[in-house]
Motif scaffolding. Sequence first.
Motif, PDB file in Angstrom:
ATOM      1  N   ALA A 305       0.730  -1.173   0.295  1.00 18.54           N
ATOM      2  CA  ALA A 305      -0.128   0.121   0.168  1.00 18.54           C
ATOM      3  C   ALA A 305       0.778   1.122  -0.358  1.00 18.54           C
ATOM      4  CB  ALA A 305      -0.646   0.188   1.557  1.00 18.54           C
ATOM      5  N   PHE A 306       1.723   1.085   0.712  1.00 16.84           N
ATOM      6  CA  PHE A 306       2.736   2.589   0.651  1.00 16.84           C
ATOM      7  C   PHE A 306       4.284   2.068  -0.284  1.00 16.84           C
ATOM      8  CE2 PHE A 306       0.692   2.312   4.181  1.00 16.84           C
ATOM      9  CZ  PHE A 306       0.107   3.708   4.464  1.00 16.84           C
ATOM     10  N   PRO A 307       4.558   2.286  -1.746  1.00 16.03           N
ATOM     11  CA  PRO A 307       5.320   2.275  -2.545  1.00 16.03           C
ATOM     12  C   PRO A 307       6.286   3.361  -2.578  1.00 16.03           C
ATOM     13  CG  PRO A 307       3.193   2.478  -3.847  1.00 16.03           C
ATOM     14  CD  PRO A 307       3.143   2.349  -2.634  1.00 16.03           C
ATOM     15  N   GLU A 308       5.250   4.206  -2.369  1.00 14.41           N
ATOM     16  CA  GLU A 308       5.642   5.645  -2.353  1.00 14.41           C
ATOM     17  C   GLU A 308       7.647   5.880  -1.286  1.00 14.41           C
ATOM     18  OE1 GLU A 308       2.465   6.481   0.387  1.00 14.41           O
ATOM     19  OE2 GLU A 308       3.109   5.596  -1.509  1.00 14.41           O
ATOM     20  N   ILE A 309       7.070   4.370  -0.144  1.00 19.05           N
ATOM     21  CA  ILE A 309       8.637   5.401   0.838  1.00 19.05           C
ATOM     22  C   ILE A 309      10.242   4.677  -0.133  1.00 19.05           C
ATOM     23  CG2 ILE A 309       9.066   3.431   3.209  1.00 19.05           C
ATOM     24  CD1 ILE A 309       6.016   3.684   4.287  1.00 19.05           C
ATOM     25  N   TRP A 310       9.597   3.919  -0.821  1.00 18.18           N
ATOM     26  CA  TRP A 310      10.769   2.884  -1.565  1.00 18.18           C
ATOM     27  C   TRP A 310      11.130   4.141  -2.299  1.00 18.18           C
ATOM     28  CZ3 TRP A 310      11.211  -1.067   2.158  1.00 18.18           C
ATOM     29  CH2 TRP A 310      10.390  -1.526   1.489  1.00 18.18           C
ATOM     30  N   ILE A 311      10.524   4.355  -3.042  1.00 12.65           N
ATOM     31  CA  ILE A 311      10.534   5.755  -4.511  1.00 12.65           C
ATOM     32  C   ILE A 311      11.297   6.706  -3.685  1.00 12.65           C
ATOM     33  CG2 ILE A 311       9.959   7.228  -6.527  1.00 12.65           C
ATOM     34  CD1 ILE A 311       7.445   5.170  -6.817  1.00 12.65           C
ATOM     35  N   ASN A 312      10.378   7.369  -2.015  1.00  9.40           N
ATOM     36  CA  ASN A 312      11.324   8.948  -1.921  1.00  9.40           C
ATOM     37  C   ASN A 312      12.730   8.290  -1.401  1.00  9.40           C
ATOM     38  OD1 ASN A 312       8.812  10.331  -2.786  1.00  9.40           O
ATOM     39  ND2 ASN A 312       8.138   9.096  -0.471  1.00  9.40           N
ATOM     40  N   GLN A 313      12.962   6.752  -0.806  1.00  8.91           N
ATOM     41  CA  GLN A 313      14.432   6.599  -0.787  1.00  8.91           C
ATOM     42  C   GLN A 313      15.372   6.649  -1.621  1.00  8.91           C
ATOM     43  OE1 GLN A 313      14.514   3.367   2.569  1.00  8.91           O
ATOM     44  NE2 GLN A 313      13.044   4.418   3.768  1.00  8.91           N
ATOM     45  N   LYS A 314      14.849   5.670  -2.533  1.00  8.57           N
ATOM     46  CA  LYS A 314      16.291   5.702  -3.496  1.00  8.57           C
ATOM     47  C   LYS A 314      16.421   6.705  -4.211  1.00  8.57           C
ATOM     48  CE  LYS A 314      14.470   1.389  -5.210  1.00  8.57           C
ATOM     49  NZ  LYS A 314      14.144   0.661  -6.273  1.00  8.57           N
ATOM     50  N   THR A 315      15.146   7.807  -4.689  1.00  3.16           N
ATOM     51  CA  THR A 315      15.415   9.392  -4.637  1.00  3.16           C
ATOM     52  C   THR A 315      16.230  10.227  -4.221  1.00  3.16           C
ATOM     53  OG1 THR A 315      13.082   9.723  -3.763  1.00  3.16           O
ATOM     54  CG2 THR A 315      13.449   9.314  -6.052  1.00  3.16           C
ATOM     55  N   ASN A 316      16.139  10.431  -2.594  1.00  2.00           N
ATOM     56  CA  ASN A 316      16.592  10.682  -1.400  1.00  2.00           C
ATOM     57  C   ASN A 316      18.189  10.556  -1.844  1.00  2.00           C
ATOM     58  OD1 ASN A 316      14.211  12.032  -0.652  1.00  2.00           O
ATOM     59  ND2 ASN A 316      13.823  10.497   0.669  1.00  2.00           N
ATOM     60  N   ARG A 317      18.480   9.221  -1.802  1.00  2.00           N
ATOM     61  CA  ARG A 317      19.592   8.910  -1.982  1.00  2.00           C
ATOM     62  C   ARG A 317      20.464   9.407  -3.255  1.00  2.00           C
ATOM     63  NH1 ARG A 317      19.236   2.789  -0.556  1.00  2.00           N
ATOM     64  NH2 ARG A 317      19.016   2.403   1.961  1.00  2.00           N
TER      65      ARG A 317
END
Length: 344
Positions: A305-317
């Motif tokens: 339900a929260f795939p944006e967590i992985w995307i946000n962390q990747k983009t932050n990296r």
Amino acid sequence: MIRKISAVYINNSKDILLSSFNGSFLNNNINSDSLINTILFIVLICVSIPSVFINLFALYRLNSNKKTSAFNFRTILHVSLFTTCTCVPLFLIELHFNSYFPLSPFICKIWLIIDYASIVCLGLVVCWTSIQRHILIFGPIQIKKRQSTLKFKLIPSILALGLPITWYSLLASTCTYDKTLDTTFECRPCFEDEKFIFLLDTIFSLILPLSITITATCFLVVRLVRLRLTVLHLPSKRWRRCKRLTCQVILFSSIYLIGLVPYVLTNLNSLYNFWPLLNRTWCVKIANAFTYVPCCFSSFLSIYAFPEIWINQKTNRHHKINQKCNTAAISTNNITSPVISSEI
């Protein structure tokens, strides 16, 4: 005289046959109950252990998400983790000893309070989440800003936690168990024997939140489809956000319904006996095991339900890496610029 002796012999043989049939029937019931308990024991262990680790992992990743839409789901994950670590082991002990509870009556009361309160708490949080989605998607900006404050986040969660704990603590305090060291007993709530109290508890703690959740979720889907059909040039970013919020509440509402509907049916059947099959021991045990479906499977749903967590962390990296590269390039330019000027 011969007829009397034959009649007595026939009656005795009938009694022997009936007693043997009843004995074999009871043995079959005991064997079937122990088989169901063994199957439920294995399934719960296989599900609950990965659920605890995934729940911890999801809470660690969701800790940095400060959005209003994620706050209720963090509450669901915290309650689910606490229930899985406290109530599920006690239920496994009861399954291992074939529906008998070997621990003290005090632990039985604590288990009943936490078990019933956590189930109702999850239902209330899911119910509030289904209502809150209407505010976050279709509400005015002023109400959305109020929802983002800490006060409006904490008040529903505190009420969802405090009210069930207070109610079931009062009910469990009226239960008295007579247990000696040589006997075992079944850990069952005494208020289920009072039909009026049991009916009120079933209506207000289970049926009413389930009805509100179903109605609010279906109405949210209808409003979202209507928004998509009426507004032709809806921005894609807003549409993705609305669809994501709706999918989240549908997932958690569905897993809540799957876990609680069998339990509600068995409770109503114990009051009105509209289907005698549901009063059997193995049916009641399966319905009790289904109440742990929301707390065990909510962690699995949170990852989807929260795939944006992985995307946000990747983009932050990537953003941090780009910043480091830019600072390194600036520093090298500052170092090499005097050398170039001197050569010129």
